[in-house]
Design an enzyme around this catalytic site. Structure first.
Site, PDB file in Angstrom:
ATOM      1  N   GLY A 121       0.823  -1.226   0.000  1.00 31.84           N
ATOM      2  CA  GLY A 121       0.000   0.000   0.000  1.00 31.84           C
ATOM      3  C   GLY A 121       0.842   1.255   0.000  1.00 31.84           C
ATOM      4  O   GLY A 121       1.256   1.743   1.069  1.00 31.84           O
ATOM      5  N   THR A 123       0.580   3.776  -3.224  1.00 29.81           N
ATOM      6  CA  THR A 123      -0.076   4.797  -4.057  1.00 29.81           C
ATOM      7  C   THR A 123      -1.392   5.270  -3.438  1.00 29.81           C
ATOM      8  O   THR A 123      -2.171   4.469  -2.932  1.00 29.81           O
ATOM      9  CB  THR A 123      -0.340   4.227  -5.464  1.00 29.81           C
ATOM     10  OG1 THR A 123       0.864   3.643  -5.961  1.00 29.81           O
ATOM     11  CG2 THR A 123      -0.804   5.316  -6.425  1.00 29.81           C
ATOM     12  N   THR A 129       2.054   9.474  -8.239  1.00 31.54           N
ATOM     13  CA  THR A 129       3.478   9.170  -8.262  1.00 31.54           C
ATOM     14  C   THR A 129       4.259   9.940  -7.192  1.00 31.54           C
ATOM     15  O   THR A 129       5.350   9.546  -6.814  1.00 31.54           O
ATOM     16  CB  THR A 129       4.051   9.562  -9.648  1.00 31.54           C
ATOM     17  OG1 THR A 129       3.190   9.033 -10.654  1.00 31.54           O
ATOM     18  CG2 THR A 129       5.426   9.045  -9.861  1.00 31.54           C
ATOM     19  N   GLU A 243      11.777  -5.229  -7.236  1.00 28.93           N
ATOM     20  CA  GLU A 243      10.494  -5.220  -7.942  1.00 28.93           C
ATOM     21  C   GLU A 243      10.702  -4.910  -9.425  1.00 28.93           C
ATOM     22  O   GLU A 243      10.147  -5.568 -10.304  1.00 28.93           O
ATOM     23  CB  GLU A 243       9.578  -4.174  -7.307  1.00 28.93           C
ATOM     24  CG  GLU A 243       8.228  -4.067  -7.973  1.00 28.93           C
ATOM     25  CD  GLU A 243       7.374  -2.956  -7.364  1.00 28.93           C
ATOM     26  OE1 GLU A 243       6.325  -3.256  -6.821  1.00 28.93           O
ATOM     27  OE2 GLU A 243       7.770  -1.770  -7.448  1.00 28.93           O
TER      28      GLU A 243
HETATM   29  C1  LIG Z   1      -3.221  -2.311 -12.285  1.00 33.64           C
HETATM   30  C2  LIG Z   1      -2.387  -1.496 -11.364  1.00 33.64           C
HETATM   31  C3  LIG Z   1      -1.827  -2.109 -10.257  1.00 33.64           C
HETATM   32  C4  LIG Z   1      -1.096  -1.355  -9.343  1.00 33.64           C
HETATM   33  N1  LIG Z   1      -0.636  -1.943  -8.186  1.00 33.64           N
HETATM   34  C5  LIG Z   1      -0.130  -1.158  -7.194  1.00 33.64           C
HETATM   35  C6  LIG Z   1       0.137  -1.698  -5.899  1.00 33.64           C
HETATM   36  O1  LIG Z   1      -0.039  -2.896  -5.645  1.00 33.64           O
HETATM   37  N2  LIG Z   1       0.559  -0.857  -4.918  1.00 33.64           N
HETATM   38  C7  LIG Z   1       0.755   0.478  -5.126  1.00 33.64           C
HETATM   39  O2  LIG Z   1       1.143   1.182  -4.205  1.00 33.64           O
HETATM   40  N3  LIG Z   1       0.526   1.024  -6.365  1.00 33.64           N
HETATM   41  C8  LIG Z   1       0.085   0.242  -7.383  1.00 33.64           C
HETATM   42  N4  LIG Z   1      -0.201   0.778  -8.620  1.00 33.64           N
HETATM   43  C9  LIG Z   1      -0.012   2.208  -8.808  1.00 33.64           C
HETATM   44  C10 LIG Z   1       1.048   2.552  -9.837  1.00 33.64           C
HETATM   45  O3  LIG Z   1       2.311   2.386  -9.298  1.00 33.64           O
HETATM   46  C11 LIG Z   1       0.728   3.980 -10.264  1.00 33.64           C
HETATM   47  O4  LIG Z   1      -0.466   3.943 -11.042  1.00 33.64           O
HETATM   48  C12 LIG Z   1       1.792   4.587 -11.040  1.00 33.64           C
HETATM   49  O5  LIG Z   1       2.924   4.717 -10.219  1.00 33.64           O
HETATM   50  C13 LIG Z   1       1.391   5.945 -11.581  1.00 33.64           C
HETATM   51  O6  LIG Z   1       0.738   6.719 -10.594  1.00 33.64           O
HETATM   52  P1  LIG Z   1      -0.688   7.391 -10.918  1.00 33.64           P
HETATM   53  O7  LIG Z   1      -1.544   6.366 -11.532  1.00 33.64           O
HETATM   54  O8  LIG Z   1      -1.213   8.081  -9.723  1.00 33.64           O
HETATM   55  O9  LIG Z   1      -0.330   8.466 -12.004  1.00 33.64           O
HETATM   56  P2  LIG Z   1       0.039   9.995 -11.822  1.00 33.64           P
HETATM   57  O10 LIG Z   1       1.100  10.173 -10.773  1.00 33.64           O
HETATM   58  O11 LIG Z   1      -1.224  10.780 -11.676  1.00 33.64           O
HETATM   59  O12 LIG Z   1       0.669  10.296 -13.249  1.00 33.64           O
HETATM   60  C14 LIG Z   1      -0.119  10.292 -14.442  1.00 33.64           C
HETATM   61  C15 LIG Z   1       0.801  10.413 -15.638  1.00 33.64           C
HETATM   62  O13 LIG Z   1       1.572  11.625 -15.527  1.00 33.64           O
HETATM   63  C16 LIG Z   1       2.955  11.336 -15.579  1.00 33.64           C
HETATM   64  N5  LIG Z   1       3.660  12.223 -14.629  1.00 33.64           N
HETATM   65  C17 LIG Z   1       3.320  12.525 -13.342  1.00 33.64           C
HETATM   66  N6  LIG Z   1       4.231  13.365 -12.812  1.00 33.64           N
HETATM   67  C18 LIG Z   1       5.173  13.576 -13.759  1.00 33.64           C
HETATM   68  C19 LIG Z   1       6.375  14.342 -13.818  1.00 33.64           C
HETATM   69  N7  LIG Z   1       6.805  15.054 -12.771  1.00 33.64           N
HETATM   70  N8  LIG Z   1       7.094  14.333 -14.955  1.00 33.64           N
HETATM   71  C20 LIG Z   1       6.662  13.617 -16.041  1.00 33.64           C
HETATM   72  N9  LIG Z   1       5.529  12.883 -16.051  1.00 33.64           N
HETATM   73  C21 LIG Z   1       4.803  12.866 -14.923  1.00 33.64           C
HETATM   74  C22 LIG Z   1       3.108   9.893 -15.154  1.00 33.64           C
HETATM   75  O14 LIG Z   1       4.264   9.325 -15.727  1.00 33.64           O
HETATM   76  C23 LIG Z   1       1.815   9.270 -15.687  1.00 33.64           C
HETATM   77  O15 LIG Z   1       2.011   8.857 -17.010  1.00 33.64           O
HETATM   78  C24 LIG Z   1      -0.892   0.032  -9.586  1.00 33.64           C
HETATM   79  C25 LIG Z   1      -1.433   0.635 -10.722  1.00 33.64           C
HETATM   80  C26 LIG Z   1      -2.172  -0.110 -11.597  1.00 33.64           C
HETATM   81  C27 LIG Z   1      -2.788   0.579 -12.775  1.00 33.64           C
END
Ligand SMILES: Cc1cc2nc3c(=O)[nH]c(=O)nc-3n(C[C@H](O)[C@H](O)[C@H](O)COP(=O)(O)OP(=O)(O)OC[C@H]3O[C@@H](n4cnc5c(N)ncnc54)[C@H](O)[C@@H]3O)c2cc1C
Length: 385
Positions: A121, A123, A129, A243
């Site tokens: 846990g 995100t 991110t 990972e």
């Molecule tokens: C199916 C699935 C399983 C997952 N499993 C887990 C889990 O078990 N545990 C967990 O903790 N998380 C998990 N995640 C979360 C995953 O790690 C995040 O979705 C991922 O890190 C991106 O975060 P976000 O979706 O909030 O995107 P955001 O942070 O909102 O970003 C959206 C887009 O903007 C881009 N972006 C954001 N900031 C910047 C920047 N400064 N410069 C350039 N580009 C930027 C990103 O690259 C992305 O393409 C999972 C996600 C999915 C979809």
């Protein structure tokens, strides 16, 4: 460093196990959005998910290269390791930073698969991110911490007994540094569920048992804090290389599966009186995908070798994950194109694997964030966020 030739028996054993879980099995689960309980049980029983747990705790004590080979073979066989890969690496934080008592208490059960540590846990919906902005708070109350907040994309939470949770224990403005004030807890979800912990599944484009979880005055015993309070971000980061390397290996396996499928179809499918693979317009994309996969595979091996030698592998683990995720996605797209209309038919398994492998340029870390890492930490460019 592990000799790649030594891994042939492990690879063979994984392939033999996967043969019991053919396309029909995964198609049915995909349709029903069901968890591959039997597959995970078989991998657990064979000891593959305990590959990285030292023998003193009942694991197989294998190297990162061997663990990567296991994950690669699962994908290359057309199976899906995502429902259980976290059992292999999430325990790394406990292994590296947990107390002797915590390791004795949990690792043998995790090695046997009786304790599933599959949920991670980190995100949250508002911070995404930007992990350091997470809001879930753990406040000390006697011999417990009281947790309030929410996580999203907490995969496998419904199929896990324990969750590794990152929460804020010192408000950001009072923390000693930008990265301080976050702590890691091992949450026993069997006790916490309906006792402050609520899990809601999220339906996604592929059969991935992901969820959102809500914490409302969830009490976690203070003895479940891993390492020192406030240093959790560092502990979580230290687990990310493992990972990345393992998921990169999965992508290599996916790419191999797509390339094999495409080459075989291109050899057999006859249109205009000759195999479609005789046309350079069909064979070149397959050759290109193969070259991309092999280059990525070398980086995965390099990252794994550095990891198991105890050397810094941050750049290589990130580059391996990036190259492998791009290679598997390129191979997936090529495979659909090679199959023409049949690429879209469920019974060919390609559209399912295509959906599954799409994830890896987004999670567990997105392409942009890897590029930012390389720009800042390898090339010395200014931090962009
Ligand atoms: C199916 C699935 C399983 C997952 N499993 C887990 C889990 O078990 N545990 C967990 O903790 N998380 C998990 N995640 C979360 C995953 O790690 C995040 O979705 C991922 O890190 C991106 O975060 P976000 O979706 O909030 O995107 P955001 O942070 O909102 O970003 C959206 C887009 O903007 C881009 N972006 C954001 N900031 C910047 C920047 N400064 N410069 C350039 N580009 C930027 C990103 O690259 C992305 O393409 C999972 C996600 C999915 C979809």
């Amino acid at each position: 460093m592990t000799d790649v030739a030594d891994l042939a028996p492990i690879r063979e054993a994984v392939r033999a196990l996967c043969a019991d879980f053919p396309g029909e099995y995964w198609r049915r689960l995909d349709r029903e959005r069901a968890y591959p309980t039997e597959f995970v049980a078989a991998l657990t029983k064979a000891g593959f998910l305990a590959a990285l747990i030292p023998e003193q705790y009942g694991g197989s004590g294998l190297t990162m290269t061997a663990a990567a080979a296991i994950m690669e073979e699962i994908q290359a066989a057309g199976c899906n390791g995502a429902p259980c890969h976290a059992q292999m690496y999430t325990m790394g934080t406990l292994l590296r930073h947990g107390s002797a008592a915590q390791k004795e208490r949990y690792l043998p059960g995790i090695a046997r698969g009786e304790l599933r540590l599959q949920a991670f846990g980190v995100t949250e919906p508002t911070s995404g991110t930007d992990t350091l902005s997470l809001r879930t708070a753990a406040v000390r109350d006697g011999d417990h911490y009281v947790v309030n907040g929410q996580k999203i994309w907490t995969s496998r939470a419904e199929h896990s007994d324990l969750m590794l949770l990152l929460a804020r224990t010192t408000p950001r403005e009072q923390a000693k540094s930008r990265t301080a004030g976050l702590s890691v807890f091992l949450v026993d979800m069997r006790q916490a569920r309906n006792n402050g912990l609520t899990i809601r599944p999220i339906r996604t484009m592929m059969n991935h048992a992901t969820t959102e979880v809500f914490f409302e005055n969830m009490r976690v015993p203070a003895e479940n804090l891993i390492g020192n309070e406030g240093e959790g971000f560092r502990y979580i980061l230290s687990g990310m290389n493992a990972e990345r390397i393992l998921i990169a290996a999965e992508c290599i396996g996916d790419a191999k599966w797509f390339i094999d499928k495409a080459a075989s179809y291109a050899r057999d499918r006859v249109v205009f009186g000759r195999p479609i693979g005789q046309n350079q317009g069909v064979q070149f994309p397959i050759a290109r995908a193969y070259i991309g996969m092999r280059a990525a595979e070398l980086m995965v091996r390099e990252a794994a070798a550095l990891y198991e030698a105890g050397k810094d592998c941050g750049a290589e683990a990130n580059m391996a994950k990036h190259l492998a995720a791009e290679a598997s996605w390129a191979a997936a797209d090529m495979c659909v194109q090679t199959h023409g209309g049949f690429g879209f038919a469920e019974e060919f398994d390609i559209e399912r694997k295509f959906r599954e492998t799409r994830l890896y340029t987004v999670a567990p870390i997105s392409t942009n964030l890897i590029l930012s890492y390389i720009a800042e930490h390898v090339l010395g460019l200014p931090r962009s966020y």
